[in-house]
Write a protein that holds these residues in place. Sequence first.
Motif, mmCIF file in Angstrom:
data_model
loop_
_atom_site.group_PDB
_atom_site.id
_atom_site.type_symbol
_atom_site.label_atom_id
_atom_site.label_comp_id
_atom_site.label_asym_id
_atom_site.label_seq_id
_atom_site.Cartn_x
_atom_site.Cartn_y
_atom_site.Cartn_z
ATOM 1 N N PRO A 133 -17.293 -82.282 -13.818
ATOM 2 C CA PRO A 133 -15.784 -81.864 -13.643
ATOM 3 C C PRO A 133 -15.747 -80.104 -13.316
ATOM 4 O O PRO A 133 -16.346 -79.565 -14.202
ATOM 5 N N ILE A 134 -14.824 -80.082 -12.620
ATOM 6 C CA ILE A 134 -14.633 -78.620 -12.175
ATOM 7 C C ILE A 134 -13.057 -78.406 -13.075
ATOM 8 O O ILE A 134 -12.046 -79.025 -12.650
ATOM 9 N N LEU A 135 -13.013 -77.380 -13.872
ATOM 10 C CA LEU A 135 -11.774 -77.118 -14.621
ATOM 11 C C LEU A 135 -11.082 -75.810 -13.788
ATOM 12 O O LEU A 135 -11.745 -74.929 -13.574
ATOM 13 N N GLN A 136 -9.777 -76.266 -13.951
ATOM 14 C CA GLN A 136 -8.900 -74.921 -13.098
ATOM 15 C C GLN A 136 -8.028 -74.639 -14.093
ATOM 16 O O GLN A 136 -7.086 -75.332 -14.483
ATOM 17 N N VAL A 137 -7.851 -73.427 -14.178
ATOM 18 C CA VAL A 137 -6.743 -72.717 -14.927
ATOM 19 C C VAL A 137 -5.796 -71.706 -13.854
ATOM 20 O O VAL A 137 -6.561 -71.024 -13.291
ATOM 21 N N PRO A 138 -4.547 -72.432 -13.896
ATOM 22 C CA PRO A 138 -3.622 -71.431 -13.164
ATOM 23 C C PRO A 138 -3.257 -69.995 -13.821
ATOM 24 O O PRO A 138 -2.978 -70.113 -15.173
ATOM 25 N N PHE A 139 -2.967 -69.284 -13.054
ATOM 26 C CA PHE A 139 -2.503 -67.794 -13.684
ATOM 27 C C PHE A 139 -1.315 -67.515 -12.919
ATOM 28 O O PHE A 139 -1.197 -67.785 -11.703
ATOM 29 N N GLU A 140 -0.491 -66.659 -13.358
ATOM 30 C CA GLU A 140 0.746 -66.185 -12.820
ATOM 31 C C GLU A 140 0.845 -64.691 -13.099
ATOM 32 O O GLU A 140 0.954 -64.218 -14.076
ATOM 33 N N ILE A 141 1.104 -63.898 -11.934
ATOM 34 C CA ILE A 141 1.828 -62.403 -12.364
ATOM 35 C C ILE A 141 3.106 -62.345 -11.735
ATOM 36 O O ILE A 141 3.414 -63.378 -10.785
ATOM 37 N N ALA A 142 3.744 -61.178 -11.524
ATOM 38 C CA ALA A 142 5.232 -61.142 -11.119
ATOM 39 C C ALA A 142 5.078 -61.577 -9.475
ATOM 40 O O ALA A 142 5.767 -62.323 -9.030
ATOM 41 N N ALA A 143 4.091 -61.043 -9.062
ATOM 42 C CA ALA A 143 3.981 -61.138 -7.452
ATOM 43 C C ALA A 143 3.479 -62.293 -6.807
ATOM 44 O O ALA A 143 3.650 -62.699 -5.638
ATOM 45 N N GLY A 144 2.497 -63.140 -7.824
ATOM 46 C CA GLY A 144 2.108 -64.337 -7.187
ATOM 47 C C GLY A 144 1.206 -65.119 -8.183
ATOM 48 O O GLY A 144 1.166 -65.035 -9.431
ATOM 49 N N LYS A 145 0.384 -65.826 -7.368
ATOM 50 C CA LYS A 145 -0.518 -66.822 -8.414
ATOM 51 C C LYS A 145 -1.863 -66.631 -7.923
ATOM 52 O O LYS A 145 -2.354 -66.439 -6.832
ATOM 53 N N PHE A 146 -2.824 -67.099 -9.028
ATOM 54 C CA PHE A 146 -4.135 -67.240 -8.643
ATOM 55 C C PHE A 146 -4.649 -68.377 -9.759
ATOM 56 O O PHE A 146 -4.109 -68.694 -10.560
ATOM 57 N N VAL A 147 -5.930 -68.794 -9.356
ATOM 58 C CA VAL A 147 -6.398 -69.651 -10.444
ATOM 59 C C VAL A 147 -7.873 -69.249 -10.804
ATOM 60 O O VAL A 147 -8.504 -68.583 -9.792
ATOM 61 N N ILE A 148 -8.479 -69.726 -11.992
ATOM 62 C CA ILE A 148 -10.000 -69.651 -11.957
ATOM 63 C C ILE A 148 -10.470 -71.107 -12.046
ATOM 64 O O ILE A 148 -9.659 -72.011 -12.568
ATOM 65 N N GLU A 149 -11.410 -71.355 -11.683
ATOM 66 C CA GLU A 149 -12.024 -72.514 -11.678
ATOM 67 C C GLU A 149 -13.566 -72.491 -12.294
ATOM 68 O O GLU A 149 -14.475 -71.785 -11.733
ATOM 69 N N ILE A 150 -14.015 -73.374 -13.353
ATOM 70 C CA ILE A 150 -15.277 -73.204 -13.942
ATOM 71 C C ILE A 150 -15.908 -74.686 -14.099
ATOM 72 O O ILE A 150 -15.321 -75.452 -14.439
#
Lengths: 158, 158
Positions: A133-150
């Motif tokens: 499986p690919i695990l995805q972790v969502p992240f947030e900063i004030a301006a926007g969003k991103f994810v890492i996937e491992i």
Amino acid sequence: MKTELLDPFIKATISVLTTMCQTEVTAGTPRTKEDLTTWGNVTGIIGIASDTITGSMAISFDNASILTIVSKMFMEEFTEVNNEVIDAVGEITNIITGTAKRELSEMGLKCNMSTPLMLVGKGVLVNQHTKAPILQVPFEIAAGKFVIEITFTEQNIS
Amino acid sequence: MKTELLDPFIKATISVLTTMCQTEVTAGTPRTKEDLTTWGNVTGIIGIASDTITGSMAISFDNASILTIVSKMFMEEFTEVNNEVIDAVGEITNIITGTAKRELSEMGLKCNMSTPLMLVGKGVLVNQHTKAPILQVPFEIAAGKFVIEITFTEQNIS
């Protein structure tokens, strides 16, 4: 995948982006990635390889988050995803995995990273040759969003 | 990039595809890749990492060559690039780099490979975070054409 392998990447992401960009970074709950397409508008992907595991890490930013991050990195305003921004995503990918690599090494897992690839565009189909499986972790900063996937697979030594 | 590192990949490509597919495979002259887009219709990309070098290998097939190769691999006719064909490209990428890895190891360069990624579509933009040139080697089988693309950077041990 051993979920304890995820923590060094989450910690590295928070630490690197907080330090580089003086931005508060918060991580959400890890989830399994359900599709095979890029999450954000610019994505850095790096291969991870050791004698015992093989895998990859991706970091995928929406436009708002990456333009803010790169503007802070270079102390200059970026308003579009140009070559400099794409290259910065490669550099961020390198620095985060380099930081995670040191912690993995302390955990007894010595691994190396390949050259980052950067894909531009949301929804680009990226097949991975793994059943893990690919695990995805969502992240947030004030301006926007991103994810890492491992994703990691244990492999036999050949 | 040390061009002697290219040879194990050329030899592995010829040997693996000749054996797997009973197809005569001929290699053309290596050249420097001039753009950043995928050459063929299906592309496998794999990261290469050691303590001293970092890099990647890509193998990119036109439709005619990959459909012929996969049809011979599975002894079943494939007429379109479906999930099975895409997955076979990942497997071919793995087997070729695994074969090259053994020869590199005999040359004293011990490296590991990451999980292959497969991209579908010709002309997909793939930025690589490296200043090293990407060397491209054209190959031909009776049915069609494909290329391999290799880049290596020597790195400091961190």
